[in-house]
Write a protein that holds these residues in place. Sequence first.
Motif, mmCIF file in Angstrom:
data_model
loop_
_atom_site.group_PDB
_atom_site.id
_atom_site.type_symbol
_atom_site.label_atom_id
_atom_site.label_comp_id
_atom_site.label_asym_id
_atom_site.label_seq_id
_atom_site.Cartn_x
_atom_site.Cartn_y
_atom_site.Cartn_z
ATOM 1 N N PHE A 1 0.835 -1.214 0.000
ATOM 2 C CA PHE A 1 0.000 0.000 0.000
ATOM 3 C C PHE A 1 0.858 1.247 0.000
ATOM 4 O O PHE A 1 0.573 2.204 -0.722
ATOM 5 N N SER A 2 1.905 1.270 0.798
ATOM 6 C CA SER A 2 2.701 2.485 0.959
ATOM 7 C C SER A 2 3.484 2.865 -0.288
ATOM 8 O O SER A 2 4.057 3.957 -0.343
ATOM 9 N N THR A 3 3.518 1.999 -1.273
ATOM 10 C CA THR A 3 4.250 2.312 -2.506
ATOM 11 C C THR A 3 3.377 2.959 -3.560
ATOM 12 O O THR A 3 3.871 3.345 -4.620
ATOM 13 N N TYR A 4 2.102 3.088 -3.304
ATOM 14 C CA TYR A 4 1.161 3.614 -4.296
ATOM 15 C C TYR A 4 0.682 5.029 -3.980
ATOM 16 O O TYR A 4 0.447 5.366 -2.814
ATOM 17 N N PHE A 5 0.541 5.831 -5.031
ATOM 18 C CA PHE A 5 -0.297 7.010 -4.938
ATOM 19 C C PHE A 5 -1.737 6.508 -4.773
ATOM 20 O O PHE A 5 -2.111 5.483 -5.352
ATOM 21 N N MET A 6 -2.517 7.247 -4.031
ATOM 22 C CA MET A 6 -3.919 6.886 -3.852
ATOM 23 C C MET A 6 -4.798 8.034 -4.335
ATOM 24 O O MET A 6 -4.482 9.208 -4.120
ATOM 25 N N GLY A 7 -5.876 7.667 -4.956
ATOM 26 C CA GLY A 7 -6.787 8.683 -5.470
ATOM 27 C C GLY A 7 -8.227 8.385 -5.098
ATOM 28 O O GLY A 7 -8.595 7.234 -4.841
ATOM 29 N N TRP A 8 -9.006 9.442 -5.042
ATOM 30 C CA TRP A 8 -10.451 9.320 -4.886
ATOM 31 C C TRP A 8 -11.107 9.889 -6.143
ATOM 32 O O TRP A 8 -10.693 10.954 -6.641
ATOM 33 N N PHE A 9 -12.121 9.198 -6.605
ATOM 34 C CA PHE A 9 -12.907 9.632 -7.755
ATOM 35 C C PHE A 9 -14.376 9.518 -7.385
ATOM 36 O O PHE A 9 -14.731 8.857 -6.413
ATOM 37 N N SER B 1 -3.052 6.532 6.141
ATOM 38 C CA SER B 1 -2.288 5.892 7.201
ATOM 39 C C SER B 1 -1.645 4.653 6.592
ATOM 40 O O SER B 1 -2.342 3.655 6.344
ATOM 41 N N ASN B 2 -0.359 4.707 6.376
ATOM 42 C CA ASN B 2 0.317 3.534 5.832
ATOM 43 C C ASN B 2 0.399 2.408 6.865
ATOM 44 O O ASN B 2 0.498 1.244 6.501
ATOM 45 N N ALA B 3 0.321 2.762 8.136
ATOM 46 C CA ALA B 3 0.308 1.739 9.178
ATOM 47 C C ALA B 3 -0.982 0.929 9.138
ATOM 48 O O ALA B 3 -0.995 -0.253 9.511
ATOM 49 N N LYS B 4 -2.052 1.575 8.699
ATOM 50 C CA LYS B 4 -3.352 0.915 8.642
ATOM 51 C C LYS B 4 -3.754 0.551 7.223
ATOM 52 O O LYS B 4 -4.862 0.042 7.006
#
Length: 121
Positions: free
Chosen positions: A28-36, A72-75
């Motif tokens: 998860f922590s290696t990705y950009f995250m987006g909302w659409f 939260s990369n921990a979660k």
Amino acid sequence: VQLQASGGGLVQAGGSLRLSCAASGRTFSTYFMGWFRQAPGKEREFVAAISQSGGSTWYADSVKGRFTISRSNAKDTVYVQMNSLKPEDTAVYYCAAGRSPSQRIDDYDYRGRGTEVTVSS
């Protein structure tokens, strides 16, 4: 990566909601995250994106100053806090994971099921 959005619901105009998107997998922590989001009868549109560390964020003009994306990369979870909601924010909201903060959902590698947000006037 599997993504599952949650937190949608019915809210009055001016209210707030916080959406969550939980990711499975250890990357998860290696990705950009987006909302659409996609409103009825409209094309899917970019809402916000966040860098891998959370240090950089991007917003659509229509939500700037009202929505805040965080992670939260921990979660293994990305959030979007939505304040001062308007009826035009009514849509199904989706999260996505990708290698760049693109405003095109097709550029993301993974997309989750959406969560529905309805803002009443």
